[in-house]
Design an enzyme around this catalytic site. Sequence first.
Site, PDB file in Angstrom:
ATOM      1  N   CYS B 178       0.739  -1.077  -0.177  1.00 11.54           N
ATOM      2  CA  CYS B 178      -0.014   0.027   0.045  1.00 11.54           C
ATOM      3  C   CYS B 178       0.977   1.414   0.120  1.00 11.54           C
ATOM      4  CB  CYS B 178      -0.976  -0.020   1.142  1.00 11.54           C
ATOM      5  SG  CYS B 178      -1.761  -1.651   1.374  1.00 11.54           S
ATOM      6  N   HIS B 318      -3.002   8.062   5.441  1.00 12.30           N
ATOM      7  CA  HIS B 318      -3.161   6.972   5.048  1.00 12.30           C
ATOM      8  C   HIS B 318      -4.496   6.364   5.389  1.00 12.30           C
ATOM      9  CE1 HIS B 318      -2.065   3.253   3.340  1.00 12.30           C
ATOM     10  NE2 HIS B 318      -2.148   2.525   4.417  1.00 12.30           N
ATOM     11  N   GLU B 329      -1.218   5.599  13.086  1.00 16.29           N
ATOM     12  CA  GLU B 329      -0.875   6.678  12.451  1.00 16.29           C
ATOM     13  C   GLU B 329      -1.371   8.115  13.270  1.00 16.29           C
ATOM     14  OE1 GLU B 329      -3.131   7.137   8.617  1.00 16.29           O
ATOM     15  OE2 GLU B 329      -1.683   8.984   7.953  1.00 16.29           O
ATOM     16  N   LYS B 350      -9.733   7.957   1.636  1.00 17.18           N
ATOM     17  CA  LYS B 350      -9.986   6.631   1.590  1.00 17.18           C
ATOM     18  C   LYS B 350     -11.578   6.512   2.058  1.00 17.18           C
ATOM     19  CE  LYS B 350      -5.408   4.203   1.736  1.00 17.18           C
ATOM     20  NZ  LYS B 350      -4.742   5.456   1.976  1.00 17.18           N
ATOM     21  N   HIS B 355      -9.694   2.093  -0.641  1.00 14.69           N
ATOM     22  CA  HIS B 355      -8.262   1.850  -0.666  1.00 14.69           C
ATOM     23  C   HIS B 355      -7.690   1.458  -2.005  1.00 14.69           C
ATOM     24  CE1 HIS B 355      -4.386   1.143   0.607  1.00 14.69           C
ATOM     25  NE2 HIS B 355      -4.474   0.520   1.655  1.00 14.69           N
ATOM     26  N   PHE B 414       1.636  -3.238   3.917  1.00 13.09           N
ATOM     27  CA  PHE B 414       2.015  -4.312   4.392  1.00 13.09           C
ATOM     28  C   PHE B 414       3.399  -4.534   4.145  1.00 13.09           C
ATOM     29  CE2 PHE B 414      -2.346  -6.885   4.046  1.00 13.09           C
ATOM     30  CZ  PHE B 414      -2.692  -5.976   5.175  1.00 13.09           C
TER      31      PHE B 414
END
Lengths: 403, 432
Positions: B178, B318, B329, B350, B355, B414
């Site tokens: 991502c 994010h 975050e 998002k 996403h 990830f």
Amino acid sequence: MLAAIVAGRSAIGAIGGWDTRDWPVTIAAEITDFNARELVDDRKLHKFIRRTDFFGIYAGDRAAAEAGFDAHRVSLDSAAAAAFADRSGCYVGSGGGAFENQYDYLPLLAEAHGELPAFGAKLAETVNPMWLLRTLPNNVLCHVGIRNRLKGSNACITNHSVGGSLAVIEAAEALAQGEADRALAIGHETPIEPQNVLYYDRCGLLAADALRPFDQARSGSVFGEGAGALALETPASLASRGGVARGEVLGGGHVCEAKGLLAIRDDGDGTARAIELALADAGLDRADVAMIVAHGNGTPQSDASEARAILRVFGTTCPPVTAFKWAIGHLIAAAGIVEATIALAALRAKVVPGIATLTELDPACAGLPVSRETRTVAGDVALVLCRGFAGTDAALVVRALGP
Amino acid sequence: MTGRRRVAITGIGLVTPVGNDAASTWRAVCAGTSGAAPIASFDASGFPTRIAAEVKGFDPAVITAPNKLVKYANRSHRFALAAAEEAMRDAAIAPTPGDSERWGCAVGTGMMGVAFGDLAALQRHSAPAGELDAHALLDDDTAADPVAFCRSQSTAGVALLTRRFGIRGYATSVHTACASGGQALGTALKLIRRGAVDRVLAGGFDSMVNPVGLAGFCLLSAVSSDNDTPERASRPFDATRNGFVLGEGAGFLVLEEWSSARARGAHVYAELAGDGNSLSSYRITDSPPDGDGPIQSMRAALADAGAHPEDIDYINAHGTSTGMNDRSESAAIRAVFGGDANRISVSSTKSTMGHLIAAAGAVEIAICALAIERATMPVNANYHVPDPDCDLNLVVGDARRQPVRMTLSNSFGFGGSNSCVALRHPDHVDAP
């Protein structure tokens, strides 16, 4: 490995991974003594990674250990150790996806008879819940980072055969630009899969019997597999912990020919430009290059255009040219970095290994100073060339240091 | 900073679940219009999650590349070609034979190469009982199809783009899950700075909205299964959040060395001012609860841009809408910005777009550039129940209209790669 190559021994043999009776291609350079526990001691990790990741993690761990990164970090107090980790990067050239990744879904597809509602409903009981994580192209980056406490700048480059070379170029740039004080560069790939072999063969890229770089009778490439890694460090950081450099990355160049997915230009445009950029980046003259390690993948068009490019740049004063894929196969994303490490070993041993499968130089490569025989090398700088899908060309200039 | 080459953003192209170009996407992220809906592209009725944010009404005819090229493009490559064409048109520049060597291409490429149809066909022929019979592959049409092979390659996207536009300089594909799109833009920034090229077509593309892609995330319980309320399923930073909504699409930007962009009179959206890149080295999917990792990437982006916490007006988070990411975050933003975090507006787009995985960073950096240009910060939709662990100044309700001097765009993947990219208003570059 260098000794085997100089002795003319090739690792290419019959594919053992599946029954290749009736197959158009039956050879590859496989790693046959694969021992998962020896490569990666953490058994819990085994269910999260693939064959290619084992090789990449092992190579990365070994390079970090040989460089003494971890030994130094644990000697520091906690604040200095944290800063050391934050200034340690990792750059990986990875093969990206592979066909076998998807095969975990074959039992489910069979059970669902191709019906999607059943596919969805039986999913959890049929497929390894870790499937997505096992197939991440950036697994080696992740796990080498965790295992060696590398927390700085990083990249996972999924750019086919130039990936390993780009990992070296980008790691060296990160150090030069002050983004990190040290970094691992790794390349890894395991392309020897049935479906992949058929595709490459269908595209006319594989040889049936041997890989013969620049030879008149060459008929294609042969897959190899594995990983290579280099630990890079700034001179200041190395000096501060009393380390010794064994080589130096002097420069790199990378370009694209814009010809599409597999096509390359006959005139060697990309390779020639990459060489010129790499020499300029290194601040070297052509005469400073003591040895050229060609991509030499054994396909008719790639070798002929590569020879043209080398001769275009170096003319009649071309240093000895060699290639290693005839012995180790084509390691795709690992090729450039593995061949750079062999080049450094050859420079230290002051030899240009011969190409044992070279019988008769192709007239299309006339003038290219390649040889079957081992030659001596008059200098400490090698140029390592690499070409990949998407018409990409990478050139790397390295210098061997010390005994 | 003196003497260092600066980078201008001069073109933007988007294909997203909320719009098939930059203008319509921008309207939707400001209005808070959700792109999530029941999955329409395949029968997902048996899956635990049956919703996604799909690109809708995409007309491949918008791609002007020749058909002999487009036949090698899978769904995500088509999004890439369309978004890249829009970005190039928008920048009103293209490589010429004279300068094509000075153009680069850096893309964040999705991890799904093999089309689901190809896998299903292969199973029917060569794995009827579920186990691959290698011998059967020898007369399997799928395993003999060079087009299926080409489309599956991780380099297919960059190959199509460089061919389409005649880009002959540095060309690369990166994948850090991502974080891919953000890392592609960071790579592009460095290529121009160090003089490897003068202009870069940079972006990301992905589509995992297919049975195998969705399955992968369902197995990890990473996606929201609010199947009855798809438009509210993505609610980053809300206390009731329960996973992300899978999206798809592409975002591309044209980047140019600052002085040459100014010299040709190009419209400059913003400066691509800094890149921060770190590795959490914690666990493969989890973010450290204290924000370690993202903290370093944000600090590095600020330092790289020559900026300080007080210079930042907006953070495009994010903000995936998973419990762990949003908490980590938030902790990272608090750690980096301290009291400034009360002032800095934060939103995760998002919440509307879903996403976009490997495309997310590139699309969201484009949104930051538009935020600077239009002096407007898009909304964090679906935020209703505060989470004390996510104590941020979120853009709730309406988009906020105010001058935006600098933004950050976060992307965490990830595998632990963290990307943070800083953008700056052009007036703050050109002013002495």
